[in-house]
Enzyme design. Structure first.
Site: not given
Length: 445
Positions: A49-50, A52, A109, A115, A120, A192-194
């Site tokens: 992820t961004c 980790r 987090s 959530g 992810q 997904s994040m965007s």
């Protein structure tokens, strides 16, 4: 399964190191395959992820596994092993399960309780399944982690208090550049994040939204979801000139280099009203927006580095304690179930051996008493089987109970020794080839 986790996150590494270690493009897949191909690893999954990067692996040797996974992380991230090692954490067996369940609940987090990590984790498992690096062990573990995460959000207040990284970032933007509602916004990226960022902007009152993406079709799909009355697409090449006409830019792409240059931002600022700030929320790793934008007058840049230093409105201590209790309970239950499952193939093999002995003895009886009538033969058969079942019932039930306790694996070994069970027969019962696992999300959605 002997679970090992080796990784780094916002808790152990500065953003600069995370940025240099970021895995983009096909690198995550190559890392996953190399990990699974290691002589010490039976199964592997990657949570990337961004903030980790974590390798989960079923290993046969702890020290060799740590050394191999650390080396692979250094090789594929491009960060020198000596430097990377100082930021790595290692968890093994029950501590590794505890870590994963805590991650799934949002306790680890950057924004406690968020959530998005569940999606992810689901993507991480799906990738491992698609690449055939996850077998039954990791599949069951990740499926249970997803269930634990959903339980924590449904049974405690952490679900209401927890924010997504997007929401937290927009709060920081609003604090420096005013309310989000009514702003003209640009989202760069359509992943997904965007997509979450775009949806959050619309819910926050943005009615003029541009979506730019390297693949136009994905941008068009996102516009279709949001509604053409609110959003429209923009060619990625036109982002620099569009900066002069928007108030807020959120960027989260998978690009390896800077997407929004400081000189383009400076040019946009020169054509804007001096009292109209231009805000940027950079959620990419590595960063999309040139760090030099921080120094430009009238520009506000909120990125992962600044978010890591900000203090989120965290859930109450009671909610965190409640989720921690759920995690501890679930770790204990998962460990007991795993230990009990390890004895099952031995019990099955024992009962199979007993059935073979019964069948052989009944065959000898038939050869010695060929004139035995069917009714007598059936009664004798039922009696012999009933005697064997009663003799095996108590020890097999008790050994399952004992095996669920810490150190229970020794009872399976004792059972195999006492009854001289063929190891190949036990393995035949327990062996499940990688690739026969359930689909990601099964039973956890």
């Amino acid at each position: 399964m002997s679970l090992l986790v080796v990784g780094l996150s916002h808790r152990t590494a500065p953003v600069g190191v995370l940025e240099r270690a970021a895995l983009t493009g096909e690198v995550p897949t190559r890392l996953l395959h190399d990990a699974a191909a290691s002589a010490t690893v039976a199964e592997a999954a990657l949570l990337n992820t961004c903030n980790r990067i974590e390798l989960y692996a079923d290993v046969d040797k702890f020290h060799a596994g740590v050394a191999e996974l650390s080396l692979l992380l250094a090789h594929h991230s491009g960060v020198d092993l000596e430097e990377l090692t100082s930021h790595l954490y290692v968890h093994y067996e029950d501590r590794a399960v505890h870590h994963l369940f805590s991650v799934a609940c949002g306790l680890d987090s950057m924004v406690v309780g968020e959530g998005q990590i569940l999606g992810q984790l689901r993507d991480s498992l799906a990738r491992a399944q698609d690449e055939h690096t996850a077998g039954r062990g990791l599949n069951e573990l990740f499926q249970q982690a997803l269930r634990v995460g959903k339980r924590a959000h449904s049974e405690t207040g952490i679900d209401k208090a927890g924010q997504s990284l997007v929401t937290f970032g927009l709060e920081q933007v609003a604090a420096g550049a005013g309310e989000i509602a009514g702003k003209r916004a640009l989202v760069v990226g359509a992943g997904s994040m965007s997509s979450l960022a775009a949806a959050t902007l619309v819910r926050s009152g943005v009615t003029d939204l541009l979506i730019a993406n390297r693949t136009p079709e994905r941008a068009e799909r996102l516009v279709g979801i949001l509604g053409a009355d609110v959003a429209r697409t923009l060619e990625l090449a036109k982002v620099p000139e569009a900066l002069a006409d928007v108030d807020l830019v959120i960027s989260c792409t998978g690009a390896a280099g800077v997407v929004i240059r400081s000189e383009d931002v400076a040019a946009a600022m020169a054509s804007r009203h001096a009292d109209t700030p231009l805000a940027f929320l950079d959620l990419a790793m590595p960063r999309d927006v040139d760090h030099a934008v921080h120094e430009l007058p009238g520009a506000l840049l909120v990125d992962l580095e600044s978010l890591s230093h900000a203090h989120a409105a965290t859930p109450g201590a009671g909610d965190v304690d409640a989720v921690s209790g759920i995690v501890a309970e679930e770790v204990t239950a998962f460990g007991a179930a795993q230990r009990a499952a390890r004895i099952a193939p031995t019990v099955v093999a024992l009962r199979a051996m007993a059935s073979e002995v019964v069948a052989a003895e009944l065959g000898r009886l038939d050869s010695r008493l060929p004139a035995l009538d069917d009714r007598s033969r059936a009664e004798i058969t039922q009696t012999v089987r009933r005697v064997v079942d009663k003799l095996l019932h108590a020890p097999t039930v008790r050994v399952k109970q004992l095996a669920a306790e810490p150190g229970g694996a020794s009872y399976a070994d004792a059972l195999r020794e006492l009854f001289d069970l063929d190891p190949a027969a036990v393995h035949a019962v327990s062996g499940t080839p990688i690739g026969t696992q359930q689909p990601a999300g099964g039973g956890a959605r």
